[in-house]
Design an enzyme around this catalytic site. Structure first.
Site, PDB file in Angstrom:
ATOM      1  CD  GLU A  54      49.376   4.277 -35.679  1.00  0.00           C
ATOM      2  OE1 GLU A  54      48.445   2.977 -36.140  1.00  0.00           O
ATOM      3  OE2 GLU A  54      48.496   4.932 -35.185  1.00  0.00           O
ATOM      4  CG  ASP A  64      49.975  -0.532 -41.951  1.00  0.00           C
ATOM      5  OD1 ASP A  64      50.126  -1.571 -42.435  1.00  0.00           O
ATOM      6  OD2 ASP A  64      49.121  -0.296 -41.137  1.00  0.00           O
ATOM      7  CD  GLU A  86      42.508   7.269 -38.796  1.00  0.00           C
ATOM      8  OE1 GLU A  86      42.516   6.070 -39.076  1.00  0.00           O
ATOM      9  OE2 GLU A  86      42.900   7.181 -37.411  1.00  0.00           O
TER      10      GLU A  86
END
Length: 517
Positions: free
Chosen positions: A410, A242, A353
């Site tokens: 996020e 990421d 998740e």
């Protein structure tokens, strides 16, 4: 304010058009609700877990998974400052002043850099208290032995007292997200201290990445620490990868867009991401980013909450890069919408998740090309839609593979960036729905906790409240709801732990002394 399809927004980025006093009062109250949540959770930590790293909210115990240096305190300092909690932030100075890194312990290089080094640097940037810079410099030097590998890539762990290094859970490799997420911190530290070694070690890593670009801009997820050769068998913008992609554009922005090599790498990587990792679900036309196997580029169909940060990264590129491909704005809009849908589809209003799209669908780039050739029917690109959340009995098109919500930031991070760069109030509204769900379903007797499933009410609380909840989730929520632009995006850049660093330019002597190319 330009809309999401209008290309580059002129600087400085502006707040949306003025709203009514009633609306202003409403959002001020919502920002205060976030501040109250921070105070509640931090006081619970302070009473039951300080000076350890994190509170275990179910038992009022503590955990020291992040060196035992008070991770929640250090991660939360800049959030306290931004929220105006000055009495609280002033108390942290003594904690930081007394920290010593001369302990015979192995610490995780990546986690220590983004949380502690990043936390010290942003605290210094916001307060100018020299204690924070002193600790940042101490820690930066103590972590340098992590780069003492044959390849020059940082190892997983390092002992700040002895300099001894150790491999991590994946063996003798450097993980892409970890080796690619120390450059902002060390380069800003070099700017503040004038130490050439800080730039030298991290620029070597970035150059190594540049030399190992594959498929036009993708990076394998792991590299051999001895040879430097790529070892990973997949490409990803989620776990293991990421923030390495995130830092490319942020390195360009942090030094005021003066180092074009980072922009070039970013544009290559985003082009490759758009071409190879973006897919559309067949019925709801949900745009999602997934991993792909390195040998044949077959998609895994896995979509991670961690990947939702990339919507905000594309949004930043859409407003800062001159004459950028309009697809950047489309990707930002579409991915953020899908992240929102995974929240809105659940019983709690919180996102899982991980999910698995049962049918991998089609490549987004192919659908966009066909739409353009057909005359852009409808005016809205594929995947950039407003698909509604499901009703009971309807097909989500994905199967949750990890039901947990870990108080992650996020999605709300991307909503904040999209709000500030497009002015579209829906991102604010969706962010409020998310925070309201956090309040409703993760609150414990005196704090907040991760939950085991976003699909079950009442929720089962986990004995866990990560420091990122203070550093990121609550910070981005507060910045999203407050009308004052506390961290203007044309003056500051966030590291991957949401610690803001000011944009600067290298002086002439710095470019020579630090060997900035």
């Amino acid at each position: 304010m330009h809309g999401v399809f209008d290309g580059v927004v002129d600087e400085p980025w502006r707040l949306p058009s003025p709203v009514s006093q009633d609306d202003l009062s409403n959002w001020k109250e919502r920002a205060n609700r976030v501040k109250d949540a921070f105070v509640t959770a931090y006081l619970a930590y302070e009473q039951n877990a300080y000076p350890h790293d994190e509170l275990l909210p179910g038992t009022n115990g503590h955990a020291d998974r992040l060196n035992g240096w008070g991770a929640t305190t250090v991660d939360g300092i800049d959030t306290m400052v931004l929220m105006g909690l000055h009495e609280m932030s002033n108390k942290t100075v003594q904690h930081v002043a007394q920290l010593t890194f001369d302990r015979d312990q192995s610490v995780q290089f990546f986690e220590t850099v983004i949380r502690y080094l990043g936390g010290f640097l942003s605290a210094y940037a916001l307060t100018k208290n020299p204690v924070f810079l002193a600790r940042a410099d101490d820690l930066g030097r103590k972590l340098l032995p992590a780069f003492n590998t044959p390849s020059g890539l940082p190892t997983f762990g390092v002992n700040p007292l002895t300099g001894q290094t150790r491999s991590g859970w994946m063996g003798n490799v450097a993980i892409l997200s970890e080796m690619g997420s120390c450059q902002m911190e060390y380069r800003y530290l070099a700017h503040l201290t004038g130490r050439p070694e800080y730039v030298r070690v991290v620029d070597h890593v970035t150059e190594h990445m540049r030399q190992h670009e594959e498929r036009g801009g993708l990076f394998p997820t792991t590299y051999d620490l001895n040879s430097g050769d790529a070892k990973g068998n997949s490409y990803s913008v989620g776990s293991l990868a990421d923030s390495a992609y995130e830092y490319l554009i942020k390195l360009w922005l942090m030094t005021d867009r003066t180092e074009s090599k980072y922009l070039d790498m970013y544009l290559k990587s985003t082009e490759a991401i758009m071409n190879d990792l973006l897919y559309l679900s067949p019925a709801r036309q949900l745009l999602f980013v997934t991993d792909a196997y390195r040998n044949n580029m077959a998609p895994t169909k896995d979509f991670q909450h961690l990947s939702c940060f990339i919507a905000g990264v594309f949004a930043l590129g859409a407003v800062t890069i001159p004459n950028v491909d309009p697809r950047h704005a489309w990707v930002a809009e579409g991915l953020a919408h899908t992240c929102w849908i995974t929240y809105a589809d659940s019983q709690t209003g919180l996102g899982p998740e991980r999910v698995m799209f049962r049918n991998g669908g089609t490549k987004w780039v192919d659908e966009v090309t066909a739409w353009e050739r057909a005359g852009k029917v409808g005016g809205v690109p594929p995947g950039v839609n407003q698909t509604a959340p499901i009703h009971e009995g309807e097909d989500m098109e994905y199967t949750p593979s990890d039901h947990r919500y870990l108080l992650r930031p996020e999605t709300i991070e991307s909503f904040y960036i999209l709000w500030r760069t497009t002015g579209d109030s829906k991102w604010r509204d969706r962010g409020w729905a998310m925070f309201d769900a956090i309040e409703t379903h993760t609150k414990t007797a005196n704090a907040y906790a991760s939950i085991s499933s976003v699909y079950n009410i009442p929720t089962k609380k986990e004995n866990d409240m990560p420091s990122w909840f203070f550093a990121e989730t609550l910070k981005y929520a507060y910045l999203l709801f407050t009308d004052e632009d506390l961290i203007p995006l044309n003056q500051w850049v966030f590291n991957t732990e949401a610690h803001p660093f000011p944009i600067f330019r290298w002086s002439e002597w710095e470019t020579k002394h630090l060997d900035i190319h």
